[in-house]
Design a protein around this motif. Structure first.
Motif, PDB file in Angstrom:
ATOM      1  N   GLY A 180       0.850  -1.191   0.000  1.00 44.18           N
ATOM      2  CA  GLY A 180       0.000   0.000   0.000  1.00 44.18           C
ATOM      3  C   GLY A 180       0.883   1.236   0.000  1.00 44.18           C
ATOM      4  N   ASN A 181       1.663   1.436   1.047  1.00 41.22           N
ATOM      5  CA  ASN A 181       2.617   2.559   1.074  1.00 41.22           C
ATOM      6  C   ASN A 181       3.654   2.430  -0.042  1.00 41.22           C
ATOM      7  OD1 ASN A 181       1.445   3.789   3.243  1.00 41.22           O
ATOM      8  ND2 ASN A 181       2.973   3.171   4.745  1.00 41.22           N
ATOM      9  N   ARG A 182       4.197   1.211  -0.190  1.00 40.15           N
ATOM     10  CA  ARG A 182       5.273   0.968  -1.170  1.00 40.15           C
ATOM     11  C   ARG A 182       4.850   1.428  -2.573  1.00 40.15           C
ATOM     12  NH1 ARG A 182       9.069   0.138  -3.934  1.00 40.15           N
ATOM     13  NH2 ARG A 182       9.524   2.085  -2.960  1.00 40.15           N
ATOM     14  N   GLU A 183       3.707   0.935  -3.032  1.00 42.33           N
ATOM     15  CA  GLU A 183       3.258   1.238  -4.389  1.00 42.33           C
ATOM     16  C   GLU A 183       2.835   2.707  -4.498  1.00 42.33           C
ATOM     17  OE1 GLU A 183       2.107  -1.043  -2.360  1.00 42.33           O
ATOM     18  OE2 GLU A 183       1.924  -3.001  -3.313  1.00 42.33           O
ATOM     19  N   PHE A 184       2.216   3.212  -3.419  1.00 45.15           N
ATOM     20  CA  PHE A 184       1.701   4.583  -3.433  1.00 45.15           C
ATOM     21  C   PHE A 184       2.849   5.588  -3.591  1.00 45.15           C
ATOM     22  CE2 PHE A 184       0.740   8.516  -1.233  1.00 45.15           C
ATOM     23  CZ  PHE A 184      -0.500   8.849  -1.723  1.00 45.15           C
ATOM     24  N   TYR A 185       3.897   5.444  -2.777  1.00 46.17           N
ATOM     25  CA  TYR A 185       4.981   6.427  -2.819  1.00 46.17           C
ATOM     26  C   TYR A 185       5.838   6.268  -4.074  1.00 46.17           C
ATOM     27  CZ  TYR A 185       3.591   8.150   1.713  1.00 46.17           C
ATOM     28  OH  TYR A 185       2.867   8.730   2.723  1.00 46.17           O
ATOM     29  N   GLU A 186       5.910   5.052  -4.617  1.00 47.41           N
ATOM     30  CA  GLU A 186       6.635   4.875  -5.873  1.00 47.41           C
ATOM     31  C   GLU A 186       5.863   5.543  -7.023  1.00 47.41           C
ATOM     32  OE1 GLU A 186       9.661   3.874  -6.211  1.00 47.41           O
ATOM     33  OE2 GLU A 186       9.655   3.957  -8.390  1.00 47.41           O
ATOM     34  N   LYS A 187       4.546   5.402  -6.991  1.00 55.52           N
ATOM     35  CA  LYS A 187       3.717   6.093  -7.987  1.00 55.52           C
ATOM     36  C   LYS A 187       3.941   7.613  -7.879  1.00 55.52           C
ATOM     37  CE  LYS A 187       0.055   7.034 -10.637  1.00 55.52           C
ATOM     38  NZ  LYS A 187      -0.027   6.698 -12.047  1.00 55.52           N
ATOM     39  N   SER A 188       4.009   8.095  -6.626  1.00 52.45           N
ATOM     40  CA  SER A 188       4.201   9.523  -6.424  1.00 52.45           C
ATOM     41  C   SER A 188       5.536   9.979  -7.011  1.00 52.45           C
ATOM     42  CB  SER A 188       4.135   9.852  -4.919  1.00 52.45           C
ATOM     43  OG  SER A 188       3.642  11.146  -4.730  1.00 52.45           O
ATOM     44  N   LEU A 189       6.580   9.202  -6.740  1.00 50.46           N
ATOM     45  CA  LEU A 189       7.901   9.579  -7.258  1.00 50.46           C
ATOM     46  C   LEU A 189       7.892   9.598  -8.784  1.00 50.46           C
ATOM     47  CD1 LEU A 189      10.812  10.327  -6.660  1.00 50.46           C
ATOM     48  CD2 LEU A 189      11.333   7.932  -6.270  1.00 50.46           C
ATOM     49  N   LYS A 190       7.187   8.645  -9.381  1.00 48.13           N
ATOM     50  CA  LYS A 190       7.115   8.623 -10.861  1.00 48.13           C
ATOM     51  C   LYS A 190       6.384   9.871 -11.361  1.00 48.13           C
ATOM     52  CE  LYS A 190       7.932   3.868 -11.990  1.00 48.13           C
ATOM     53  NZ  LYS A 190       7.634   2.898 -10.939  1.00 48.13           N
ATOM     54  N   LEU A 191       5.324  10.274 -10.655  1.00 45.24           N
ATOM     55  CA  LEU A 191       4.611  11.496 -11.071  1.00 45.24           C
ATOM     56  C   LEU A 191       5.518  12.721 -10.905  1.00 45.24           C
ATOM     57  CD1 LEU A 191       1.064  10.767  -9.558  1.00 45.24           C
ATOM     58  CD2 LEU A 191       1.631  10.883 -11.990  1.00 45.24           C
ATOM     59  N   TRP A 192       6.302  12.750  -9.813  1.00 42.71           N
ATOM     60  CA  TRP A 192       7.242  13.868  -9.630  1.00 42.71           C
ATOM     61  C   TRP A 192       8.202  13.969 -10.804  1.00 42.71           C
ATOM     62  CZ3 TRP A 192       7.072  17.845  -6.490  1.00 42.71           C
ATOM     63  CH2 TRP A 192       6.456  17.752  -5.238  1.00 42.71           C
ATOM     64  N   GLU A 193       8.627  12.805 -11.327  1.00 46.17           N
ATOM     65  CA  GLU A 193       9.673  12.801 -12.352  1.00 46.17           C
ATOM     66  C   GLU A 193       9.221  13.495 -13.639  1.00 46.17           C
ATOM     67  OE1 GLU A 193      10.605   8.584 -12.021  1.00 46.17           O
ATOM     68  OE2 GLU A 193      12.547   9.055 -11.105  1.00 46.17           O
ATOM     69  N   ASN A 194       7.913  13.616 -13.825  1.00 49.14           N
ATOM     70  CA  ASN A 194       7.438  14.297 -15.039  1.00 49.14           C
ATOM     71  C   ASN A 194       6.598  15.531 -14.711  1.00 49.14           C
ATOM     72  OD1 ASN A 194       7.198  14.416 -17.908  1.00 49.14           O
ATOM     73  ND2 ASN A 194       5.075  13.701 -17.717  1.00 49.14           N
ATOM     74  N   LEU A 195       6.603  15.960 -13.443  1.00 46.10           N
ATOM     75  CA  LEU A 195       5.618  16.964 -13.019  1.00 46.10           C
ATOM     76  C   LEU A 195       5.812  18.330 -13.693  1.00 46.10           C
ATOM     77  CD1 LEU A 195       3.141  16.924 -11.200  1.00 46.10           C
ATOM     78  CD2 LEU A 195       4.544  17.849  -9.356  1.00 46.10           C
TER      79      LEU A 195
END
Ligand SMILES: Cc1cc2nc3c(=O)[nH]c(=O)nc-3n(C[C@H](O)[C@H](O)[C@H](O)COP(=O)(O)OP(=O)(O)OC[C@H]3O[C@@H](n4cnc5c(N)ncnc54)[C@H](O)[C@@H]3O)c2cc1C
Length: 422
Positions: A88-103
């Motif tokens: 839950g946390n693992r996938e959520f924060y990785e998704k967030s980091l991926k969104l940051w990478e193109n924000l």
């Protein structure tokens, strides 16, 4: 709205910067919206943006009692990482980091995301075991992680305290290179501008002061700028969640509001290229250097509960001691400012993105110290919940009922004591 592009920068350079339009409108509140989001911090603004972008829902208002980004959004130390372990946390924060990478591209706004590495120091042989466990989980689930030895650290970050008799002797570090920092104001402005462009009303100086409801749903919101009705209402008010919750006569939340302070020194020449963090034996400290040169750092929360946006002196001493123990060279740098925000600490240190006992009310809360990094994914999954009226699989256990089910999401294993979940 004028797009930011190399061509427009050059053109405006020749025309006295006269071609730029307002960053977002300043609309009067309407009497009815499809969706009202209370709280113009990063989570509220990101949610509005993804509702409009991903679901084409645009009859939306974000109500902010002050100015956007004036809460924790503009007060945090901007650390971004995805080194979480639990499902839950693992996938959520990785998704967030991926969104940051193109924000910056996504929003057409430079959020100054800097992937400068997150260095989590460890200080004992046992701590290497814990770091290795986290490293393995991160690597096995598609994220990046490295273990650096003490000699790696000495080469790459020469100014740390490597003395063998140091208060916190450095043995090595768990490193995430894709982690880093971003410019907090720019993220708030970028999401606001992009949401406004899609038709969202961002209404500042509009405080929610009362909530009318029947047994099943909220019927009307009273604000400092008049009454507003909405089909769906979403709370994203960070440290003020329990106040809004009580306005809606919903009782108590599994949240405590505490102050978290942050500090910045006078600007100095480049000293630290990474984010350095440690937490050991009751001490907790994180530091990076801003693009202007100030050393930005913080430590633990003030351990008493408060809604006041100001901290107390014992934490100033505690954080200064941590700073000097790990970077003694800071002893001669002057502290420029320190400030505080109100963080909502949950019983297990994890967040809530969930439905509530009322049919048309949705909750986004419990971000502890860590909601800045979460902002893109928080907006993404909260928008999905509001639009589809059901949680995505990844956040389905981040609900209020998890304590009753015994499904705590406790990264630290600290137990049900909110102040221990830094
Ligand atoms: C000192 C400090 C350092 C931190 N460092 C980090 C870090 O390094 N990394 C990290 O990931 N996280 C960090 N955090 C946590 C992070 O800042 C928060 O978790 C996150 O900003 C919370 O979400 P938000 O931006 O939506 O909150 P906020 O910006 O606080 O937004 C909530 C908004 O709701 C508004 N509001 C409240 N009540 C009402 C009302 N009645 N009506 C209308 N509007 C209302 C407030 O004015 C506020 O603007 C830190 C926090 C602090 C305080």
């Amino acid at each position: 709205m004028t797009r930011f592009s190399a061509w427009n920068v050059i053109k405006n350079g020749f025309t006295g910067q006269s071609g730029w339009s307002r960053q977002w409108r300043d609309p009067e509140p309407k009497s009815h919206y499809d969706i009202v989001i209370v709280g113009g911090g990063l989570h509220g603004l990101a949610t509005a943006y993804y509702l409009a972008k991903n679901f084409k829902l645009t009859n939306i208002a974000v109500l902010e009692k002050g100015w956007i980004g004036g809460g924790n959004a503009g007060r945090n130390t901007t650390i971004i990482r995805s080194n979480y372990m639990l499902k839950g946390n693992r996938e959520f924060y990785e998704k967030s980091l991926k969104l940051w990478e193109n924000l910056s591209h996504e929003l057409n706004y430079n959020v100054m995301f800097s992937q400068r590495s997150h260095i989590g120091l460890y200080h004992t042989a046992n701590a290497l075991d814990a770091a290795s466990r986290r490293y393995n989980i991160m690597r096995q689930t598609g994220s990046d992680a490295e273990i650096w030895s003490r000699s790696d650290l000495e080469k790459k970050i020469p100014h740390l305290n490597y003395a063998h008799d140091a208060r916190f002797p450095i043995h090595g570090a768990l490193v995430q290179k894709r982690a880093g920092t971003a410019r907090h104001d720019a993220v708030a402005w970028g999401y606001a501008r992009a949401a406004d462009k899609l038709g969202v009303d961002i209404i500042q100086q509009c405080e929610v002061i009362g909530i009318k409801r029947n047994a099943r749903k909220i019927t009307q919101i009273e604000t400092s700028r008049g009454s507003i009705q909405a089909d769906k209402i979403a709370f994203a008010v960070a440290g003020n969640t329990s106040r809004l919750w009580q306005m809606a006569e919903l009782g108590n939340l599994p949240i405590e509001s505490h102050n978290l302070q942050a500090f910045v020194t006078e600007p100095i020449k480049p000293l630290l290229d990474q984010v350095v963090v440690f937490g050991v034996a009751g001490a907790h400290f994180y530091i990076s250097q801003s693009d202007k040169g100030g050393m930005v750092f913080g430590g633990d929360i003030d351990w008493y509960k408060s809604y006041a946006q100001r901290g107390n002196l014992p934490i100033v001493q505690d954080v200064a001691e941590c700073a000097l123990s790990v970077m003694p060279c800071l002893g001669r740098v002057k502290l420029l400012r320190h400030w505080s925000g109100v963080v909502d600490m949950s019983m297990d240190g994890s967040f809530f993105i969930c439905k509530t006992p009322l049919d048309n009310l949705y909750l986004n809360a419990g971000w502890n110290y860590g909601g800045f990094k979460a902002s893109p994914a928080s907006g993404w999954y909260f928008a999905d919940l509001i639009a589809n009226d059901r949680p995505d699989e990844i956040i389905k256990n981040h609900d209020l009922d998890r304590f009753r089910r015994g499904h705590h999401i406790d990264e630290r294993g600290a137990g049900a004591d909110p102040k221990l979940h830094g």
